[in-house]
Design a protein around this motif. Sequence first.
Motif, PDB file in Angstrom:
ATOM      1  N   MET A  30       0.783  -0.995   0.029  1.00 44.34           N
ATOM      2  CA  MET A  30      -0.141   0.055   0.049  1.00 44.34           C
ATOM      3  C   MET A  30       0.862   1.358   0.074  1.00 44.34           C
ATOM      4  N   PHE A  31       0.614   2.269  -0.655  1.00 44.21           N
ATOM      5  CA  PHE A  31       1.328   3.486  -0.744  1.00 44.21           C
ATOM      6  C   PHE A  31       0.739   4.481   0.279  1.00 44.21           C
ATOM      7  N   ASP A  32       1.632   4.965   0.971  1.00 42.93           N
ATOM      8  CA  ASP A  32       1.444   6.111   2.067  1.00 42.93           C
ATOM      9  C   ASP A  32       0.304   7.285   1.562  1.00 42.93           C
ATOM     10  N   GLU A  33       0.541   7.525   0.426  1.00 42.85           N
ATOM     11  CA  GLU A  33      -0.380   8.681   0.247  1.00 42.85           C
ATOM     12  C   GLU A  33      -2.091   8.254  -0.122  1.00 42.85           C
ATOM     13  N   ASN A  34      -2.317   6.885   0.141  1.00 45.48           N
ATOM     14  CA  ASN A  34      -3.698   6.261  -0.103  1.00 45.48           C
ATOM     15  C   ASN A  34      -3.928   6.211   1.426  1.00 45.48           C
ATOM     16  N   TRP A  35      -3.262   6.391   2.402  1.00 43.20           N
ATOM     17  CA  TRP A  35      -3.553   5.714   3.849  1.00 43.20           C
ATOM     18  C   TRP A  35      -4.841   6.276   4.365  1.00 43.20           C
ATOM     19  N   ASP A  36      -4.923   7.920   3.839  1.00 46.32           N
ATOM     20  CA  ASP A  36      -6.232   8.547   4.553  1.00 46.32           C
ATOM     21  C   ASP A  36      -7.330   8.144   3.956  1.00 46.32           C
ATOM     22  N   ILE A  37      -7.329   7.670   2.764  1.00 52.18           N
ATOM     23  CA  ILE A  37      -8.455   6.966   1.953  1.00 52.18           C
ATOM     24  C   ILE A  37      -9.024   6.013   2.419  1.00 52.18           C
ATOM     25  N   VAL A  38      -7.965   5.024   2.837  1.00 57.77           N
ATOM     26  CA  VAL A  38      -7.948   3.578   3.147  1.00 57.77           C
ATOM     27  C   VAL A  38      -8.634   3.785   4.721  1.00 57.77           C
ATOM     28  N   MET A  39      -8.295   4.611   5.588  1.00 62.42           N
ATOM     29  CA  MET A  39      -8.884   5.113   6.873  1.00 62.42           C
ATOM     30  C   MET A  39     -10.329   5.394   6.868  1.00 62.42           C
ATOM     31  N   MET A  40     -10.544   6.084   5.999  1.00 60.70           N
ATOM     32  CA  MET A  40     -11.706   6.685   5.744  1.00 60.70           C
ATOM     33  C   MET A  40     -12.824   5.644   5.378  1.00 60.70           C
ATOM     34  N   PHE A  41     -12.453   4.982   4.245  1.00 58.07           N
ATOM     35  CA  PHE A  41     -12.970   3.697   3.936  1.00 58.07           C
ATOM     36  C   PHE A  41     -13.700   2.763   5.144  1.00 58.07           C
ATOM     37  N   LEU A  42     -12.714   2.539   5.907  1.00 60.48           N
ATOM     38  CA  LEU A  42     -12.813   1.685   7.105  1.00 60.48           C
ATOM     39  C   LEU A  42     -13.807   2.295   8.170  1.00 60.48           C
ATOM     40  N   ARG A  43     -13.702   3.598   8.143  1.00 61.83           N
ATOM     41  CA  ARG A  43     -14.699   4.283   8.917  1.00 61.83           C
ATOM     42  C   ARG A  43     -16.278   4.189   8.475  1.00 61.83           C
ATOM     43  N   CYS A  44     -16.289   3.987   7.244  1.00 64.32           N
ATOM     44  CA  CYS A  44     -17.636   3.818   6.551  1.00 64.32           C
ATOM     45  C   CYS A  44     -18.069   2.487   6.531  1.00 64.32           C
ATOM     46  N   GLN A  45     -17.625   1.238   7.261  1.00 64.56           N
ATOM     47  CA  GLN A  45     -17.833  -0.040   6.994  1.00 64.56           C
ATOM     48  C   GLN A  45     -19.360  -0.355   7.423  1.00 64.56           C
ATOM     49  N   THR A  46     -20.025   0.617   8.178  1.00 62.39           N
ATOM     50  CA  THR A  46     -21.387   0.255   8.495  1.00 62.39           C
ATOM     51  C   THR A  46     -22.157   1.173   7.818  1.00 62.39           C
ATOM     52  N   GLN A  47     -21.832   1.786   6.768  1.00 66.61           N
ATOM     53  CA  GLN A  47     -22.523   2.837   6.015  1.00 66.61           C
ATOM     54  C   GLN A  47     -22.744   2.428   4.427  1.00 66.61           C
ATOM     55  N   TRP A  48     -23.375   1.490   4.532  1.00 64.93           N
ATOM     56  CA  TRP A  48     -23.669   0.877   2.897  1.00 64.93           C
ATOM     57  C   TRP A  48     -25.245   0.835   2.747  1.00 64.93           C
ATOM     58  N   ASN A  49     -25.672   1.351   1.529  1.00 62.70           N
ATOM     59  CA  ASN A  49     -26.994   1.325   1.138  1.00 62.70           C
ATOM     60  C   ASN A  49     -27.212  -0.266   0.611  1.00 62.70           C
ATOM     61  N   THR A  50     -28.168  -0.848   1.028  1.00 63.03           N
ATOM     62  CA  THR A  50     -28.508  -2.116   0.668  1.00 63.03           C
ATOM     63  C   THR A  50     -29.912  -2.303  -0.032  1.00 63.03           C
ATOM     64  N   THR A  51     -30.186  -3.412  -0.755  1.00 59.17           N
ATOM     65  CA  THR A  51     -31.525  -3.752  -1.127  1.00 59.17           C
ATOM     66  C   THR A  51     -31.674  -5.309  -1.348  1.00 59.17           C
ATOM     67  N   PHE A  52     -32.547  -5.602  -1.477  1.00 59.32           N
ATOM     68  CA  PHE A  52     -32.747  -7.273  -1.721  1.00 59.32           C
ATOM     69  C   PHE A  52     -31.826  -7.915  -2.663  1.00 59.32           C
ATOM     70  N   GLY A  53     -31.193  -7.101  -3.460  1.00 63.89           N
ATOM     71  CA  GLY A  53     -30.434  -7.493  -4.757  1.00 63.89           C
ATOM     72  C   GLY A  53     -28.968  -7.373  -4.211  1.00 63.89           C
ATOM     73  N   GLY A  54     -28.767  -6.699  -3.076  1.00 62.57           N
ATOM     74  CA  GLY A  54     -27.450  -6.826  -2.697  1.00 62.57           C
ATOM     75  C   GLY A  54     -27.015  -5.492  -2.106  1.00 62.57           C
ATOM     76  N   VAL A  55     -25.462  -5.172  -2.119  1.00 61.96           N
ATOM     77  CA  VAL A  55     -25.020  -3.882  -1.762  1.00 61.96           C
ATOM     78  C   VAL A  55     -25.165  -2.785  -3.121  1.00 61.96           C
ATOM     79  N   VAL A  56     -25.549  -1.686  -2.867  1.00 61.36           N
ATOM     80  CA  VAL A  56     -25.600  -0.848  -3.975  1.00 61.36           C
ATOM     81  C   VAL A  56     -24.765   0.504  -3.911  1.00 61.36           C
ATOM     82  N   GLY A  57     -24.237   0.573  -2.845  1.00 64.42           N
ATOM     83  CA  GLY A  57     -23.280   1.703  -2.516  1.00 64.42           C
ATOM     84  C   GLY A  57     -23.217   2.342  -1.114  1.00 64.42           C
TER      85      GLY A  57
END
Length: 72
Positions: free
Chosen positions: A1-28
Amino acid sequence: MFDENWDIVMMFLRCQTQWNTTFGGVVGLKYEVLLLDGGLFDLYHVDNRIEMLEGLQLMESVAMKEFNKEKK
């Protein structure tokens, strides 16, 4: 992993419970959790919101393929 992407990775991990879902699966991710006043971008003082959002969208697209892999 590149250091310049670390902040993005950390923010993505903070979003781990923030997914929109439907009966068809995860939509974003719930972008309002990131972008609205008082959201995660404000809470973590994100300076370059465009770069952060584009990085998150890239990770989101890969994650959604994995999440929904069994649905196909």
